[in-house]
Design a protein around this motif. Structure first.
Motif, short mmCIF file in Angstrom:
data_model
loop_
_atom_site.label_atom_id
_atom_site.label_comp_id
_atom_site.label_asym_id
_atom_site.label_seq_id
_atom_site.Cartn_x
_atom_site.Cartn_y
_atom_site.Cartn_z
N VAL A 45 -34.94 -12.90 -1.49
CA VAL A 45 -34.65 -12.73 -0.06
C VAL A 45 -34.33 -14.09 0.56
CG1 VAL A 45 -35.67 -12.15 2.19
CG2 VAL A 45 -35.99 -10.61 0.25
N GLU A 46 -35.17 -15.08 0.31
CA GLU A 46 -34.96 -16.40 0.91
C GLU A 46 -33.64 -17.01 0.45
OE1 GLU A 46 -36.56 -17.82 3.31
OE2 GLU A 46 -38.21 -16.39 3.41
N ARG A 47 -33.34 -16.90 -0.83
CA ARG A 47 -32.09 -17.48 -1.34
C ARG A 47 -30.88 -16.75 -0.77
NH1 ARG A 47 -32.25 -18.62 -7.50
NH2 ARG A 47 -30.31 -19.65 -6.94
N LEU A 48 -30.98 -15.44 -0.64
CA LEU A 48 -29.87 -14.69 -0.08
C LEU A 48 -29.71 -14.95 1.41
CD1 LEU A 48 -30.31 -11.49 -2.19
CD2 LEU A 48 -28.17 -12.77 -1.99
N PHE A 49 -30.81 -15.18 2.12
CA PHE A 49 -30.71 -15.54 3.54
C PHE A 49 -29.85 -16.80 3.71
CE2 PHE A 49 -34.91 -13.52 5.14
CZ PHE A 49 -34.24 -12.40 5.58
N ASP A 50 -30.00 -17.74 2.79
CA ASP A 50 -29.18 -18.96 2.87
C ASP A 50 -27.69 -18.61 2.79
OD1 ASP A 50 -31.46 -20.52 3.03
OD2 ASP A 50 -31.45 -21.04 0.89
N HIS A 51 -27.34 -17.69 1.91
CA HIS A 51 -25.94 -17.30 1.76
C HIS A 51 -25.44 -16.52 2.97
CE1 HIS A 51 -25.29 -18.87 -2.24
NE2 HIS A 51 -26.48 -18.40 -2.58
N VAL A 52 -26.31 -15.68 3.53
CA VAL A 52 -25.92 -14.95 4.75
C VAL A 52 -25.67 -15.96 5.87
CG1 VAL A 52 -26.72 -13.33 6.52
CG2 VAL A 52 -27.14 -12.83 4.11
N ARG A 53 -26.58 -16.89 6.04
CA ARG A 53 -26.45 -17.92 7.09
C ARG A 53 -25.18 -18.74 6.91
NH1 ARG A 53 -30.29 -21.82 5.76
NH2 ARG A 53 -28.56 -22.69 4.58
N ASP A 54 -24.89 -19.11 5.66
CA ASP A 54 -23.72 -19.94 5.38
C ASP A 54 -22.43 -19.14 5.29
OD1 ASP A 54 -25.52 -22.04 5.30
OD2 ASP A 54 -25.58 -22.12 3.10
N ASP A 55 -22.55 -17.82 5.43
CA ASP A 55 -21.39 -16.93 5.33
C ASP A 55 -20.65 -17.12 4.00
OD1 ASP A 55 -19.91 -14.80 6.29
OD2 ASP A 55 -18.46 -16.09 7.31
N THR A 56 -21.42 -17.26 2.93
CA THR A 56 -20.85 -17.39 1.59
C THR A 56 -20.11 -16.10 1.27
OG1 THR A 56 -22.77 -18.73 0.96
CG2 THR A 56 -21.37 -17.88 -0.83
N PRO A 57 -18.91 -16.19 0.73
CA PRO A 57 -18.20 -14.95 0.36
C PRO A 57 -19.04 -14.11 -0.60
CG PRO A 57 -16.72 -16.84 0.25
CD PRO A 57 -18.11 -17.39 0.48
N VAL A 58 -19.01 -12.81 -0.40
CA VAL A 58 -19.86 -11.92 -1.20
C VAL A 58 -19.44 -11.87 -2.66
CG1 VAL A 58 -20.61 -10.50 0.75
CG2 VAL A 58 -18.52 -9.88 -0.53
N ASP A 59 -18.22 -12.30 -2.97
CA ASP A 59 -17.80 -12.31 -4.37
C ASP A 59 -18.07 -13.64 -5.06
OD1 ASP A 59 -15.87 -13.74 -3.00
OD2 ASP A 59 -14.17 -12.75 -3.97
N ASP A 60 -18.73 -14.57 -4.36
CA ASP A 60 -19.12 -15.84 -4.95
C ASP A 60 -20.02 -15.57 -6.16
OD1 ASP A 60 -21.36 -18.08 -5.11
OD2 ASP A 60 -19.60 -19.01 -4.17
N PRO A 61 -19.80 -16.26 -7.28
CA PRO A 61 -20.62 -16.02 -8.48
C PRO A 61 -22.12 -16.18 -8.26
CG PRO A 61 -18.69 -17.33 -9.04
CD PRO A 61 -18.72 -17.22 -7.54
N GLN A 62 -22.52 -17.14 -7.44
CA GLN A 62 -23.96 -17.31 -7.18
C GLN A 62 -24.52 -16.10 -6.43
OE1 GLN A 62 -24.26 -21.03 -5.07
NE2 GLN A 62 -24.65 -22.16 -6.98
N VAL A 63 -23.78 -15.61 -5.47
CA VAL A 63 -24.21 -14.43 -4.71
C VAL A 63 -24.27 -13.23 -5.64
CG1 VAL A 63 -23.58 -12.82 -2.86
CG2 VAL A 63 -23.34 -15.29 -2.51
N GLN A 64 -23.25 -13.05 -6.44
CA GLN A 64 -23.23 -11.91 -7.35
C GLN A 64 -24.40 -11.97 -8.33
OE1 GLN A 64 -21.24 -9.06 -7.53
NE2 GLN A 64 -20.74 -9.73 -5.45
N ASP A 65 -24.76 -13.17 -8.79
CA ASP A 65 -25.91 -13.31 -9.68
C ASP A 65 -27.20 -12.92 -8.97
OD1 ASP A 65 -27.23 -14.20 -12.19
OD2 ASP A 65 -28.07 -15.75 -10.85
#
Length: 127
Positions: A45-65
């Protein structure tokens, strides 16, 4: 009151058979594995919150992992096959219908959790 609300949401969100399946699976895993899963989930949850905050593209490999790890973690609590898929669908409906009540038992604000759930769904669709 929150505990009573949570029990009510749980009982109306899942059928009796699904509640029994979930209880059996928790018993099979044991309390240590359940607690370890909760810790791993909180970390995700905490790691994904960072991606939500940073608006990381959802197809980014880190997000997908991270989404893959989230789904694998959730799958440890569900039966394989159609029964497990029905439980997952019921859990998603339960969240959609009761996110405010469910969020009260979590350490994160409801709006952040709602944004995270939406982000997860978009990431799954991007696969």
């Amino acid at each position: 009151m929150t505990t009573l609300e949570m029990i009510s949401v749980y009982e109306t969100g899942f059928t009796q058979d699904q509640r029994e399946q979930l209880a059996e699976r928790r018993a099979e895993l044991g309390p240590d594995a359940v607690e370890a899963a909760k810790s791993r989930w909180a970390e995700l949850v905490e790691r994904l919150f960072d991606h939500v905050r940073d608006d990381t593209p959802v197809d980014d490999p880190q997000v997908q992992d991270l989404v893959r790890r989230w789904d694998e973690l959730g799958a440890t609590f569900h039966a394989v096959g159609e029964r497990g898929e029905r439980i997952k669908a019921a859990a998603r409906r339960m969240w959609q219908d009761n996110s405010a009540e469910l969020s009260r038992s979590l350490p994160w604000p409801a709006d952040r959790m709602a944004a995270l759930v939406g982000y997860l769904e978009r990431a799954r669709q991007a696969r």
